[in-house]
Design a protein around this motif. Structure first.
Motif, PDB file in Angstrom:
ATOM      1  N   GLU A   1      38.523  24.986  20.295  1.00 52.58           N
ATOM      2  CA  GLU A   1      38.866  25.304  18.873  1.00 52.58           C
ATOM      3  C   GLU A   1      38.251  24.426  17.985  1.00 52.58           C
ATOM      4  OE1 GLU A   1      42.799  26.337  17.774  1.00 52.58           O
ATOM      5  OE2 GLU A   1      43.041  27.608  19.602  1.00 52.58           O
ATOM      6  N   SER A   2      37.555  24.467  17.201  1.00 49.77           N
ATOM      7  CA  SER A   2      36.764  23.701  16.129  1.00 49.77           C
ATOM      8  C   SER A   2      37.766  22.334  15.606  1.00 49.77           C
ATOM      9  CB  SER A   2      36.166  24.357  15.103  1.00 49.77           C
ATOM     10  OG  SER A   2      35.288  25.355  15.353  1.00 49.77           O
TER      11      SER A   2
ATOM     12  N   GLN B   1      40.625  21.423  17.136  1.00 41.84           N
ATOM     13  CA  GLN B   1      40.941  20.337  18.396  1.00 41.84           C
ATOM     14  C   GLN B   1      39.718  19.606  18.518  1.00 41.84           C
ATOM     15  OE1 GLN B   1      42.203  23.426  20.691  1.00 41.84           O
ATOM     16  NE2 GLN B   1      44.362  22.721  20.642  1.00 41.84           N
TER      17      GLN B   1
END
Length: 163
Positions: A3-4, A6
């Motif tokens: 995910e971006s 994270q």
């Protein structure tokens, strides 16, 4: 699946210096942006790189620029960093600028500046990676502290001999 949010959080663990990159647009107007993606590539030939997001206000100017300058900021230049991090056309108002190779605006009082010709452009997902050949550089005569960025905020260098 990464995910971006994270990924951004994990990348934020890596402390970086803060720079401002400048050029001129197709109509000769000064353009600049704050960037922490600056890095050395090669000493022979002298090459550096940085990247700009495709959604950045100044993206079109840098995507076409034949020259750009990278300014390494001093810890006391946080206000200048904030100014150039904004999407605005009036970033240079009130600044005394020098003129570099290719007519690029040069900012005074930085720890170092690198005047470059654009050597390569690479696709980098949602960014454009620009590699510049260093044609001329300037290093501050007095030793200052670099402006750093870490975990999504400005940070300060603490040297063991002064701590």
């Amino acid at each position: 699946m990464i995910e971006s949010r994270q990924l951004r959080q994990a990348l934020g663990q890596f402390a970086t210096g803060v720079t401002i990159v400048t050029t001129r647009d197709g109509e000769g107007r000064p353009v600049g942006v704050t960037a922490s993606s600056f890095n050395a590539v090669s000493l022979e030939p002298p090459l550096v790189l940085w990247s700009i997001g495709r959604n950045a206000f100044s993206y079109p100017a840098f995507a076409e620029a034949g020259h750009f300058a990278v300014h390494v900021l001093d810890a006391g230049q946080r206000g200048l960093s904030d100014r150039f991090a904004q999407a605005s056309t009036d970033k240079f108002a009130g600044l005394e600028l020098g003129s570099g190779l290719g007519g690029v605006p040069l900012l005074p009082g930085c720890l170092a500046s690198f005047e470059c010709s654009t050597a390569h452009r690479y696709e980098g997902g949602d960014h454009l990676i620009l590699v510049g050949r260093v044609l001329r550089m300037d290093v501050a005569r007095s030793a200052g502290q670099p402006l750093l960025f870490h975990r999504g905020r400005y940070a300060q260098l603490v040297c063991p001999e002064t701590a």
